[in-house]
Design a protein around this motif. Structure first.
Motif, PDB file in Angstrom:
ATOM      1  N   ASN B  31       0.825  -1.212   0.000  1.00  0.00           N
ATOM      2  CA  ASN B  31       0.000   0.000   0.000  1.00  0.00           C
ATOM      3  C   ASN B  31       0.859   1.262   0.000  1.00  0.00           C
ATOM      4  O   ASN B  31       0.811   2.053   0.935  1.00  0.00           O
ATOM      5  CB  ASN B  31      -0.956   0.007   1.197  1.00  0.00           C
ATOM      6  N   LYS B  33       0.489   3.905  -1.501  1.00  0.00           N
ATOM      7  CA  LYS B  33      -0.273   5.169  -1.554  1.00  0.00           C
ATOM      8  C   LYS B  33      -1.022   5.431  -0.257  1.00  0.00           C
ATOM      9  O   LYS B  33      -1.725   6.417  -0.130  1.00  0.00           O
ATOM     10  CB  LYS B  33      -1.275   5.107  -2.718  1.00  0.00           C
ATOM     11  N   TYR B  35      -1.009   6.665   3.051  1.00  0.00           N
ATOM     12  CA  TYR B  35      -0.335   7.486   4.053  1.00  0.00           C
ATOM     13  C   TYR B  35      -1.238   8.659   4.405  1.00  0.00           C
ATOM     14  O   TYR B  35      -2.099   9.049   3.612  1.00  0.00           O
ATOM     15  CB  TYR B  35       1.026   7.983   3.560  1.00  0.00           C
ATOM     16  N   GLU B  36      -1.026   9.174   5.592  1.00  0.00           N
ATOM     17  CA  GLU B  36      -1.847  10.317   6.019  1.00  0.00           C
ATOM     18  C   GLU B  36      -1.178  11.617   5.608  1.00  0.00           C
ATOM     19  O   GLU B  36       0.048  11.696   5.547  1.00  0.00           O
ATOM     20  CB  GLU B  36      -2.018  10.277   7.541  1.00  0.00           C
ATOM     21  N   GLY B  37      -1.968  12.626   5.391  1.00  0.00           N
ATOM     22  CA  GLY B  37      -1.434  13.951   5.067  1.00  0.00           C
ATOM     23  C   GLY B  37      -0.838  13.997   3.676  1.00  0.00           C
ATOM     24  O   GLY B  37      -1.257  13.274   2.781  1.00  0.00           O
ATOM     25  N   ARG B 191     -17.843  11.004  -4.417  1.00  0.00           N
ATOM     26  CA  ARG B 191     -17.865   9.542  -4.264  1.00  0.00           C
ATOM     27  C   ARG B 191     -16.658   8.941  -4.999  1.00  0.00           C
ATOM     28  O   ARG B 191     -15.921   8.127  -4.456  1.00  0.00           O
ATOM     29  CB  ARG B 191     -19.189   9.007  -4.824  1.00  0.00           C
ATOM     30  N   THR B 194     -13.308   9.729  -3.135  1.00  0.00           N
ATOM     31  CA  THR B 194     -13.012   8.919  -1.958  1.00  0.00           C
ATOM     32  C   THR B 194     -12.799   7.456  -2.332  1.00  0.00           C
ATOM     33  O   THR B 194     -12.084   6.748  -1.631  1.00  0.00           O
ATOM     34  CB  THR B 194     -14.148   9.027  -0.918  1.00  0.00           C
ATOM     35  N   LEU B 195     -13.396   7.031  -3.447  1.00  0.00           N
ATOM     36  CA  LEU B 195     -13.134   5.661  -3.891  1.00  0.00           C
ATOM     37  C   LEU B 195     -11.694   5.528  -4.362  1.00  0.00           C
ATOM     38  O   LEU B 195     -11.033   4.530  -4.114  1.00  0.00           O
ATOM     39  CB  LEU B 195     -14.079   5.273  -5.037  1.00  0.00           C
ATOM     40  N   SER B 196     -11.215   6.573  -5.055  1.00  0.00           N
ATOM     41  CA  SER B 196      -9.844   6.468  -5.555  1.00  0.00           C
ATOM     42  C   SER B 196      -8.818   6.874  -4.502  1.00  0.00           C
ATOM     43  O   SER B 196      -7.662   6.510  -4.607  1.00  0.00           O
ATOM     44  CB  SER B 196      -9.663   7.299  -6.830  1.00  0.00           C
ATOM     45  N   PRO B 198      -9.146   6.808  -0.451  1.00  0.00           N
ATOM     46  CA  PRO B 198      -9.963   6.720   0.775  1.00  0.00           C
ATOM     47  C   PRO B 198      -9.361   7.464   1.965  1.00  0.00           C
ATOM     48  O   PRO B 198     -10.003   7.536   3.012  1.00  0.00           O
ATOM     49  CB  PRO B 198     -10.034   5.214   1.046  1.00  0.00           C
ATOM     50  N   LYS B 225     -23.467   6.239   6.316  1.00  0.00           N
ATOM     51  CA  LYS B 225     -22.730   5.106   5.717  1.00  0.00           C
ATOM     52  C   LYS B 225     -21.415   5.590   5.101  1.00  0.00           C
ATOM     53  O   LYS B 225     -20.375   4.969   5.242  1.00  0.00           O
ATOM     54  CB  LYS B 225     -23.586   4.475   4.611  1.00  0.00           C
ATOM     55  N   PHE B 226     -21.526   6.731   4.431  1.00  0.00           N
ATOM     56  CA  PHE B 226     -20.365   7.318   3.760  1.00  0.00           C
ATOM     57  C   PHE B 226     -19.284   7.673   4.787  1.00  0.00           C
ATOM     58  O   PHE B 226     -18.104   7.360   4.625  1.00  0.00           O
ATOM     59  CB  PHE B 226     -20.840   8.569   3.009  1.00  0.00           C
ATOM     60  N   GLU B 229     -17.545   4.682   6.243  1.00  0.00           N
ATOM     61  CA  GLU B 229     -16.474   4.209   5.358  1.00  0.00           C
ATOM     62  C   GLU B 229     -15.214   5.055   5.579  1.00  0.00           C
ATOM     63  O   GLU B 229     -14.110   4.522   5.683  1.00  0.00           O
ATOM     64  CB  GLU B 229     -16.928   4.322   3.897  1.00  0.00           C
ATOM     65  N   ARG B 232     -13.580   4.124   8.778  1.00  0.00           N
ATOM     66  CA  ARG B 232     -12.880   2.834   8.692  1.00  0.00           C
ATOM     67  C   ARG B 232     -11.465   3.027   8.139  1.00  0.00           C
ATOM     68  O   ARG B 232     -10.520   2.395   8.585  1.00  0.00           O
ATOM     69  CB  ARG B 232     -13.675   1.908   7.782  1.00  0.00           C
ATOM     70  N   TYR B 233     -11.319   3.936   7.177  1.00  0.00           N
ATOM     71  CA  TYR B 233      -9.992   4.164   6.597  1.00  0.00           C
ATOM     72  C   TYR B 233      -9.177   5.184   7.383  1.00  0.00           C
ATOM     73  O   TYR B 233      -7.956   5.208   7.301  1.00  0.00           O
ATOM     74  CB  TYR B 233     -10.114   4.627   5.136  1.00  0.00           C
TER      75      TYR B 233
END
Lengths: 258, 339, 267
Positions: B31, B33, B35-37, B191, B194-196, B198, B225-226, B229, B232-233
């Motif tokens: 993973n 990609k 990382y935070e910030g 949408r 955030t899918l590409s 998260p 729900k959004f 998600e 969760r990430y």
């Protein structure tokens, strides 16, 4: 006239028979179907997004098809030596080129028809309306753009190799918006010579961004369609550039020893 | 010799095949990609780079989805007209406020909701904005005072080409009041964003904010729900808990909202620099959101829980953040109520 | 025995050299350099424009650096796409493959030689573009040098896998279809995979889907450009080793498949 139609029919049939047009169309249709099938938070009628994505995919796929198709027409005739029997017939080179041009435009129209079908079905499925007048103007202007790209493709393929012609055609198409914005922006940064150069370049390079009516089509609830006067000027503009490239093609074509 | 060779090749093929079959066990843990910030997600740097001459010339060509969204937001809110100024995206994600940096006039979109639909979060940390929009909550007029990317006839050297450009593209004379349309149509883009990516917290925040704008239960549930998600990430993002608290409160689920604000406040305090000093890493909006989480944690505890607990946590938070007028007032109120 | 092995090795190297030379001569003869020059000219134009408008601040420099590196990655892959998808079909069409195979050259060596030469040409063009990209906007924000080295190594691995895939698919698909599939995979694949993975999490057989998707090469894993310009630190040694193994396994599998398909093909 009949010979033009015969040649254009051959180009169209060949384009339809070849696998790449289907590959491009299939990939684009797949993308469109995926986009239309995504449920965005159970909200109906979010049409701007669908419209924007659909128009972009339509335009890109058709432009790609047209650039590849037009760039390949003439070199292949020379390579396979199929041009010699054609030229042996009482066929004028202008008729030959016109036939090729018409054939590629018809292929573009074929592509658009496929996409339009999916777009209309998709829009009805999503539950939105189609701004018909905007949409038809968008298609018309795209076809004018394809006409310029076709003649440019012919010309490029006569002066450089196939890959280079296709690459340059695609770059020219993709950077159309950058080109038009950069000219207006750079104008303030350069001296007299630079200003003159930019003015000349603005008029001698076809500004493909002028044929992209997607912005107003996407936000069609705010903007009215174009008036006939503007459409007429844009048509003349497209014909001037296509005509110029067409003439250059004829000149180079004539000089080629056949 | 040949048999040996073919045996060796067969063994190699089998080994390769097994490696390939098992490879997802490693691939799923790759993973790079994640990382935070990062500058591409940072509001301040995003704003600076997208206002640069090079970015304006490039138009919509960007390598990051986050930047593309920045441009889309501007275009959609202005009905496709490209302006040289930029919206304050940070404010938009923080409290649904469109701040035009060009003339510092801003419009709080929450004000477009009927009074009874506005929630406490916005009341608590949003005030004093000058707004001048029509009653219609979808479209309102606005005076920008900033240049458009396509120049006016006076400033354009291109003659007929410039005229055609202005006619074909969405364009309005920048000196005249223009339309601001609703950003609900941006939702699919958020949408996709955030899918590409998260880890793009702003995407979840703004998306949820626009969903809340629909004022319908189905969309409020979708917003939850959004945000789930997003949580969760990004489990440490206090803003996502704050936003989820706001939406939960709109659904009159007071107990859960209370817990969410508490969680948000605790996370915010962990992230906040000791003195709350504004810096590149801790922006004005970070501070505002952190304070909102703290105040709302106390407020909801007081309203829907136990006053004594509310008083305790208020004192504890105040001790950490040193001073806050609203919190101090709340404490005073609770003490006087108690007496 | 040793002497024979040594001479075999030498012959193997010489044959690879012949194939490699053939690929490079073909590139020059077909004027494929045109494409390289056109793409480089785009950079030069960009440099001129940036020179005129100036770079206002380090944030803009960083943005341009990201763009320059992304374009280098993009362009190098485009060149590889054009190059790798054409090699074998052209050799077959022009019958230039027969003199090569008439020599004591195994078909596997032919494929490996092509792959090496195509990959090398891709790497060379990548560094040309990166050089122009650096001229466009030298970094001003002090990004991690170690991550830069990791990024470049992964770029090269990506090109190696891409050329292997291009050669393999050229044995199965017409050139244009091959180009479309490759283009889709390299330029949109990452985004599509990310979307599918997130959506799969809520699906019934989500884990199985995620496992299956991993068998399709994901080139976005090799592109660390944004991580680099974001100012994030280098990858952990485990992550980096994992990416290297992923690249090597994928490349080896694709090359092996290409060799097998080619060996079974009637010429």
């Amino acid at each position: 006239m009949r010979s033009i139609w015969l040649i254009s029919r051959t180009v169209l049939l060949e384009a339809i028979r070849r696998k790449e047009i289907y590959a491009i169309t299939l990939v684009s249709l797949l993308l469109l179907t995926v986009i239309f099938s995504i449920d965005f938070f159970q909200i109906e009628g979010l049409m701007k997004f669908y419209r924007e994505v659909a128009l972009k995919i339509m335009s890109m796929a058709t432009a790609l098809t047209v650039i590849v198709l037009s760039s390949r027409q003439l070199p292949r005739e020379f390579e396979n030596k199929t041009i010699y029997p054609l030229m042996a017939k009482p066929l004028r080179r202008t008729s030959f080129l016109s036939g090729k041009l018409l054939g590629v435009i018809l292929a573009a129209l074929f592509c658009f028809s496929l996409f339009m079908f999916v777009y209309i079905i998709g829009t009805l499925y999503v539950g939105g309306g189609i701004p018909w007048s905007h949409f038809l103007q968008y298609i018309y202007l795209q076809l004018l753009q394809m006409m310029i790209l076709t003649t440019l493709g012919f010309l490029l393929s006569l002066v450089m190799n196939l890959d280079a012609a296709i690459t340059l055609g695609i770059i020219f198409y993709i950077t159309a918006n950058i080109l038009i914005t950069s000219f207006t922006y750079l104008y303030d940064f350069v001296g007299i010579f630079g200003k003159t150069m930019l003015t000349v370049l603005t008029f001698i390079i076809p500004q493909l961004a002028l044929f992209d009516f997607s912005g107003k089509t996407v936000h069609s609830e705010v903007w009215p369609p174009l008036d006939l006067n503007t459409l007429a000027i844009l048509t003349a503009y497209a014909f001037v550039f296509s005509g110029f490239y067409y003439l250059l093609c004829i000149v180079i074509f004539r000089r080629r020893a056949i | 010799m040949k048999i040996m060779d073919s045996k060796r090749e067969g063994a190699f093929a089998l080994f390769l095949f097994l490696l390939f079959l098992a490879s997802p066990a490693v691939t799923m843990r790759l993973n790079p990609k994640n990382y935070e910030g990062g500058r591409s997600r940072d509001e301040r740097t995003r704003h600076i780079r997208n206002k640069s001459a090079a970015a304006l010339i490039l138009g919509e060509i960007r390598s990051s989805m986050s930047d593309i969204m920045f441009i889309k937001t501007e275009l959609y809110l202005h009905s496709g007209v490209a302006y040289k100024l930029n919206l304050d995206y940070d404010a938009l994600s923080s409290k649904g406020t469109v701040v035009e940096k060009g003339d510092q006039q801003d419009v709080n979109l929450e004000q477009l909701l009927p009074e009874d639909q506005r929630n406490h979060a916005e009341h608590e940390h949003d005030h004093d904005h000058a707004h001048h929009h029509a009653d219609d909550d979808k479209i309102h007029f606005h005076c920008e005072g900033a240049d458009t990317v396509i120049p006016t006839r006076k400033k354009d050297f291109r003659g007929i080409i410039g005229e055609l450009h202005r006619r074909v593209k969405p364009w309005q004379d920048p000196s005249k009041p223009h339309l601001h349309t609703s950003g609900e149509e941006l939702l699919p883009w958020y949408r996709l964003m955030t899918l590409s990516d998260p880890h793009n917290i702003r995407g979840y925040m703004i998306g949820a904010w626009w969903l809340k704008h629909f004022k319908k239960e189905a969309q409020l549930q979708e917003a939850i729900k959004f945000l789930d998600e997003g949580i969760r990430y990004n489990p440490d993002s206090y803003q996502l808990y704050l936003m989820k608290g706001n939406i939960t409160l709109s659904l009159d689920n007071h107990r859960e909202a209370k817990a969410l604000y508490r969680k948000s406040a605790d996370l915010a305090i962990r992230k906040r620099p000791p003195d709350g000093k504004i810096s590149r890493d801790w922006t004005h909006y970070n501070e505002e959101d952190a304070l909102a989480a703290i105040r709302l944690a106390v407020f909801t505890e007081k309203e829907y829980g136990d006053v004594k607990t509310a008083l305790d946590i208020a004192r504890r938070y105040l001790e950490i953040i040193n001073s806050d007028l609203i919190l101090e007032r709340q404490i005073q109120q609770m003490i006087s109520q108690d007496q | 025995m040793n002497a024979q092995a040594g001479s075999n090795d030498l012959r193997w190297v010489r044959l690879h050299f012949i194939i490699g030379k053939g690929v490079f001569l073909e590139i020059l003869r077909r004027k494929d350099l045109y494409v390289l020059i056109i793409l480089s000219l785009l950079y030069v134009l960009g440099i001129l424009v940036i020179h005129l408008v100036g770079i206002e601040n380090p944030e803009t420099a960083n943005f341009l650096q990201n763009l320059g590196m992304s374009l280098a990655w993009f362009f190098a892959h485009i060149l590889m796409l054009l190059n790798s998808s054409r090699q074998i079909p052209d050799d077959l069409e022009n019958h230039t493959i027969y003199p090569l195979l008439a020599k004591p050259l195994k078909r596997s060596h032919y494929i490996l030689g092509k792959w090496e030469a195509v990959s090398l040409s891709g790497v060379l063009s990548l560094f040309i573009f990166l050089f122009f990209g650096w001229l466009l906007a030298p970094g001003q924000m002090g990004n991690s040098s170690l991550l830069l080295v990791q990024t470049l190594i992964l770029y090269i691995l990506s090109l190696a896998l891409f050329s292997a895939l291009g050669l393999f698919l050229s044995l199965l698909l017409p050139r244009s279809v091959n180009a479309i599939v490759l283009g889709l995979l390299v330029f949109l694949g990452g985004n599509i995979f990310d979307i599918v993975k997130i959506r799969a999490q809520n699906a019934r057989c989500g884990a199985l889907w995620n496992w299956i998707i991993c068998y399709i090469p994901d080139f976005s894993l090799f592109n660390l450009t944004t991580r680099y310009t974001d100012g994030i630190g280098p990858l952990s040694s485990m992550q980096f080793a994992g990416l290297l193994s992923y690249g090597f396994i994928m490349t080896a599998v694709v090359l092996y498949l290409a060799v097998k398909v080619f060996e079974r093909r009637r010429l």
